[in-house]
Design an enzyme around this catalytic site. Structure first.
Site, short mmCIF file in Angstrom:
data_model
loop_
_atom_site.label_atom_id
_atom_site.label_comp_id
_atom_site.label_asym_id
_atom_site.label_seq_id
_atom_site.Cartn_x
_atom_site.Cartn_y
_atom_site.Cartn_z
N GLY A 169 -7.07 5.58 5.64
CA GLY A 169 -6.64 6.34 4.47
C GLY A 169 -7.06 7.80 4.55
O GLY A 169 -8.10 8.13 5.12
N GLU A 181 -13.94 -5.22 10.11
CA GLU A 181 -12.58 -4.97 10.57
C GLU A 181 -12.47 -3.54 11.07
O GLU A 181 -13.36 -2.71 10.82
CB GLU A 181 -11.55 -5.24 9.47
CG GLU A 181 -11.76 -4.44 8.20
CD GLU A 181 -10.85 -4.91 7.08
OE1 GLU A 181 -9.80 -4.28 6.90
OE2 GLU A 181 -11.19 -5.90 6.42
N ASP A 208 -15.21 -0.69 9.71
CA ASP A 208 -15.92 -1.12 8.51
C ASP A 208 -16.99 -2.13 8.90
O ASP A 208 -16.70 -3.12 9.60
CB ASP A 208 -14.94 -1.74 7.51
CG ASP A 208 -13.89 -0.74 7.04
OD1 ASP A 208 -14.16 0.48 7.09
OD2 ASP A 208 -12.79 -1.18 6.63
N ASN A 218 -9.66 -0.27 11.32
CA ASN A 218 -8.41 0.25 10.78
C ASN A 218 -7.87 1.34 11.70
O ASN A 218 -8.58 2.31 11.99
CB ASN A 218 -8.66 0.81 9.37
CG ASN A 218 -7.40 1.11 8.61
OD1 ASN A 218 -6.53 1.79 9.10
ND2 ASN A 218 -7.32 0.61 7.39
N TYR A 272 -9.63 3.45 -4.96
CA TYR A 272 -8.69 4.52 -5.28
C TYR A 272 -8.76 5.02 -6.72
O TYR A 272 -7.91 5.81 -7.12
CB TYR A 272 -7.26 4.04 -4.96
CG TYR A 272 -7.11 3.62 -3.53
CD1 TYR A 272 -7.26 4.54 -2.49
CD2 TYR A 272 -6.87 2.29 -3.17
CE1 TYR A 272 -7.15 4.16 -1.16
CE2 TYR A 272 -6.75 1.90 -1.85
CZ TYR A 272 -6.89 2.84 -0.86
OH TYR A 272 -6.78 2.47 0.46
N GLU A 317 0.81 -1.21 0.00
CA GLU A 317 0.00 0.00 0.00
C GLU A 317 0.86 1.28 0.00
O GLU A 317 0.38 2.34 0.39
CB GLU A 317 -0.93 -0.02 1.21
CG GLU A 317 -1.89 -1.20 1.22
CD GLU A 317 -2.73 -1.27 2.47
OE1 GLU A 317 -3.67 -0.46 2.60
OE2 GLU A 317 -2.45 -2.12 3.34
N SER A 319 -6.84 -2.22 2.07
CA SER A 319 -7.09 -1.70 0.72
C SER A 319 -7.74 -2.72 -0.21
O SER A 319 -7.71 -2.56 -1.42
CB SER A 319 -5.79 -1.18 0.08
OG SER A 319 -5.36 -0.01 0.73
N ARG A 377 -11.18 3.74 12.00
CA ARG A 377 -12.28 3.59 11.05
C ARG A 377 -12.80 2.16 11.18
O ARG A 377 -12.04 1.21 11.05
CB ARG A 377 -11.83 3.84 9.61
CG ARG A 377 -13.00 3.99 8.63
CD ARG A 377 -12.56 3.88 7.19
NE ARG A 377 -12.20 2.52 6.84
CZ ARG A 377 -11.04 2.17 6.26
NH1 ARG A 377 -10.13 3.09 5.98
NH2 ARG A 377 -10.79 0.90 5.99
#
Length: 332
Positions: free
Chosen positions: A298, A292, A279, A294, A238, A32, A168, A277
């Protein structure tokens, strides 16, 4: 969403942070790297826009001598993948006495390993899809066909296959029939030596960013993710035009409240700090399931935390500045 006066008061005035020197770490050697560099540049620009003295540096052999020669007041970790999320870099920063935005090394290690994090969430009563972790060695030793047959028998179809450590969407795949499972496992093992296979829960993809600006962690408006091809993979994350986001998510108010509560519970159960974050999938009954968490979200132009900050009516640069100022107070 317009922030209240109390919420606005938590965001540090730029003048109060003008004397702080901030180092943004970005790049690294993970898969990443490119995303990390994009995140780092955006964080750097946002901090400079509110008057902070910020620079960006890679996490390479020159980092420790630079920290010794001219230690910053705080570090923002914009590294994704193992370099920024497995806790090792945070441990080194602790050894150097350099404070940083985000959770400590122990919590980072826990959140980074998805099976371990899911076990903690399950123990805390937080819903997360059933799963099994399959190391490549055991997968080969026990016989791929026999193992996969048992996985399908136990978890059913469809399934989600993804690396136990990574982000990602790299190496992740939705498996809708048993014949596709071996190829998904091979693709996953290209990114990690252990695959996480979990029951696929159909529903709305949402991400809830959690920030603590001084009054305890709070959930920002949920971001609904609608990938054009139905899968939120690397390209969908992205590449402009591959995904549509709705902020706030199109959830009934009572469901949105439950989703926020579950995200905060996950953040707390894993011992996180400053920001994260979460999810989730919200099923047709309005039940959220944590996929999950994070610890180094990002920060690119298509990333979810900046979208949530904007939806909350907060300024991205000033919010980051507040997190930096809070981190700087933790200097030994």
């Amino acid at each position: 969403m317009v922030p209240t006066a109390a919420e606005r008061s938590l965001v540090t005035d730029p003048a109060a942070t003008a004397d702080l020197r901030v180092l943004v770490l970005a790049g690294g050697l993970s898969y990443e790297r490119d995303v990390s560099l994009r995140s780092g540049r955006r964080v750097l620009d946002a901090l400079r826009a509110v008057g902070m003295d910020a620079e960006m540096r890679d996490a390479d052999v020159a980092l420790l001598p630079a920290l010794d020669a001219d230690p910053p007041d705080a570090v923002v970790i914009a590294l994704h993948g193992a370099t920024g999320e497995d806790g090792s870099l945070r441990g080194v920063l602790d050894l150097c006495g350099i404070p940083y935005v985000g959770c400590d090394a122990r919590a980072s290690r826990l959140a980074w390993d998805k099976p371990s994090a899911k076990a903690v969430l399950r123990e805390a009563g937080i819903p997360t899809p059933d799963w099994v972790a399959l190391p490549h060695d055991r997968f080969s030793e026990l016989g791929a066909v026999a193992v996969l047959d048992r996985v399908v028998e136990r978890l059913g179809l469809p399934l989600m296959v993804k690396p136990t450590q990574g982000g990602s969407g790299l190496g992740a795949a939705v498996v809708r029939d048993a014949a596709s499972l071996p190829a998904a496992m091979v693709g996953c093992f290209a990114y990690d030596s252990t695959a996480l296979v979990e029951r696929y829960v159909p529903g709305m993809d949402v991400a809830v960013s959690v920030v603590d600006l001084g009054d305890g962690p709070r959930a920002l408006p949920a971001v609904e993710i609608v990938p054009r091809n139905g899968v939120y993979d690397y390209a969908a994350r992205y590449t402009a035009g591959r995904t549509t986001w709705h902020t706030p998510a199109r959830l009934a108010p009572e469901v949105a409240g439950v989703v926020a509560d579950v995200a905060l519970a996950a953040h707390t159960a894993l011992g996180l700090r400053d920001l994260s974050r979460v999810d989730l999938i919200v099923d047709s009954a309005g039940q959220p399931h944590v996929l999950e968490v994070n610890v180094s979200p990002g920060m690119t132009e298509t990333s979810l935390l900046p979208l949530a900050v904007q939806a909350a009516g907060l300024d991205f640069g000033r919010t980051l500045g507040t997190l930096v100022a809070r981190a700087a107070t933790r200097r030994p």
